[in-house]
Design a protein around this motif. Structure first.
Motif, PDB file in Angstrom:
ATOM      1  N   PRO A  17       0.811  -1.351  -0.072  1.00  0.00           N
ATOM      2  CA  PRO A  17      -0.055   0.119  -0.004  1.00  0.00           C
ATOM      3  C   PRO A  17       0.742   1.279  -0.121  1.00  0.00           C
ATOM      4  CG  PRO A  17      -0.710  -1.474   1.584  1.00  0.00           C
ATOM      5  CD  PRO A  17       0.474  -1.950   1.153  1.00  0.00           C
ATOM      6  N   CYS A  35     -11.713   1.571   2.188  1.00  0.00           N
ATOM      7  CA  CYS A  35     -10.657   1.791   1.028  1.00  0.00           C
ATOM      8  C   CYS A  35     -11.820   1.985  -0.049  1.00  0.00           C
ATOM      9  CB  CYS A  35      -9.592   0.503   0.902  1.00  0.00           C
ATOM     10  SG  CYS A  35     -10.169  -0.845   0.261  1.00  0.00           S
ATOM     11  N   LYS A  37     -11.916   1.518  -4.304  1.00  0.00           N
ATOM     12  CA  LYS A  37     -11.364   1.171  -5.680  1.00  0.00           C
ATOM     13  C   LYS A  37     -12.682   1.064  -6.433  1.00  0.00           C
ATOM     14  CE  LYS A  37      -8.804  -0.850  -8.641  1.00  0.00           C
ATOM     15  NZ  LYS A  37      -7.572  -0.005  -9.219  1.00  0.00           N
ATOM     16  N   CYS A 102      -6.086  -3.643   2.772  1.00  0.00           N
ATOM     17  CA  CYS A 102      -7.311  -3.582   1.611  1.00  0.00           C
ATOM     18  C   CYS A 102      -6.595  -3.897   0.384  1.00  0.00           C
ATOM     19  CB  CYS A 102      -7.772  -2.404   1.639  1.00  0.00           C
ATOM     20  SG  CYS A 102      -9.259  -2.258   0.327  1.00  0.00           S
ATOM     21  N   ILE A 113      -4.549  -1.156  -1.636  1.00  0.00           N
ATOM     22  CA  ILE A 113      -5.370   0.200  -1.931  1.00  0.00           C
ATOM     23  C   ILE A 113      -4.666   0.827  -0.583  1.00  0.00           C
ATOM     24  CG2 ILE A 113      -7.212   1.345  -1.987  1.00  0.00           C
ATOM     25  CD1 ILE A 113      -7.018  -0.456  -4.201  1.00  0.00           C
ATOM     26  N   ASN A 114      -4.602   0.315   0.478  1.00  0.00           N
ATOM     27  CA  ASN A 114      -4.175   1.283   1.583  1.00  0.00           C
ATOM     28  C   ASN A 114      -3.927   0.207   2.739  1.00  0.00           C
ATOM     29  OD1 ASN A 114      -6.618   0.642   2.700  1.00  0.00           O
ATOM     30  ND2 ASN A 114      -7.562   2.831   2.425  1.00  0.00           N
ATOM     31  N   THR A 116      -3.878   0.027   7.243  1.00  0.00           N
ATOM     32  CA  THR A 116      -4.428   0.654   8.540  1.00  0.00           C
ATOM     33  C   THR A 116      -3.671  -0.109   9.807  1.00  0.00           C
ATOM     34  OG1 THR A 116      -6.182   1.627   7.487  1.00  0.00           O
ATOM     35  CG2 THR A 116      -6.006   1.725  10.018  1.00  0.00           C
TER      36      THR A 116
END
Length: 287
Positions: A17, A35, A37, A102, A113-114, A116
């Motif tokens: 990510p 997230c 997309k 994600c 995507i990212n 956390t």
């Protein structure tokens, strides 16, 4: 066995990510991780805990989402509304503390995507006997130089230095950057004395993308403690800021000089004629 290898293959073949954030929650809170997309045919949520293998939390195929293994219970749920993918964790516990990734895309291309980092705080232990402090708060470096960041584990009990976590329990990561924030850096132990354990990270700054906020995370026997972060800026960024400020100041001076001067008549002087040019006041006096 193949199913277990899939996450590892994904990590080794795809970029991690580009956005990594820290989310702090209290014990028992409900947490919603999201997230975005567009036109994702497949979606996955992964849990990555320090020292453990990657675990699949949920997976979605053409809008159908299912939870995996131990996560298939009432505390976990995953949804997709439009282009927004969500992972909800209810009544969070210390066991939920980890990094959640994600991953989504189509049959032709998928990407992370990212990510956390979820930190769960117990209100009953707010008065900690151990805290983490990072120094300095900000570090300005030139390209090509080596920066050294420090992370200190401070204990109220001065005899706790024998309990300093090993180097493998201290992790460094960079949040919100265009480089690889998912790459976890490992430093080394610098000092152990009087209830203080010092760890350091040395890294050569090769380009402007190395700038950002670096955080340290110390894994103790009871929880993961995070530092407040050290913001690293490159000399180029500082020079650009000063240049912009200089341009704005010069622009203000130019504009102010273009204003016509105000010609005032002195007391006791008889003025026959006043001629005003853009930068000059000419007085013709009666003698």
């Amino acid at each position: 066995m193949i199913g277990r290898l899939v996450p590892l293959i994904l990590l080794s073949t795809l970029e991690i990510p580009q956005q990594m954030s820290l989310h702090e929650a209290k014990l028992g809170d409900d947490v919603n991780l999201t997230c975005v997309k567009n036109n994702a045919e497949f979606s996955y949520w992964y849990k990555l805990n320090f020292g453990y293998l990657l675990e699949t939390v949920a997976k979605g195929t053409y809008g159908r989402i299912s939870l995996s293994g131990q996560f298939n219970n009432s505390r976990f749920s995953a949804t997709k509304v439009g282009h927004v993918h969500s992972l909800i964790i209810r009544n969070v516990s210390k066991e939920d503390e980890a990094t959640y990734l994600c991953h989504a895309g189509s049959v032709y291309e998928t990407e992370f995507i990212n990510g956390t980092i979820l930190a769960v705080k117990d209100p009953k232990t707010q008065l900690k006997s151990v805290t983490v402090k990072q120094t300095p708060d900000m570090e300005s470096v030139h390209l090509g130089d080596t920066m050294t960041l420090q992370c200190s584990l401070l204990s109220k009990n001065k005899n706790d230095t024998d309990q300093c976590p090993g180097e493998d329990k201290v992790h460094w990561f960079k949040g919100g950057s265009e480089s690889h924030p998912g790459v976890i850096y490992h430093g080394n132990v610098r000092n152990k004395e009087d209830g203080r354990c010092d760890y350091s990270l040395s890294k050569t700054v090769t380009n402007s993308s190395d700038a950002g906020t670096y955080y340290c995370a110390v894994v103790t026997c009871s929880e993961i403690l995070f530092g407040e972060g050290t913001k690293v800026v490159t000399s180029i960024a500082v020079l650009v800021t000063l240049l912009i400020f200089s341009v704005l100041v010069n622009f203000g001076l130019i504009v102010s000089r273009k204003k016509k001067p105000t010609c005032e008549q002195s007391k006791g002087t008889v003025v026959h004629h006043i001629s005003i040019t853009p930068h000059l006041c000419v007085y013709t006096l009666i003698v």
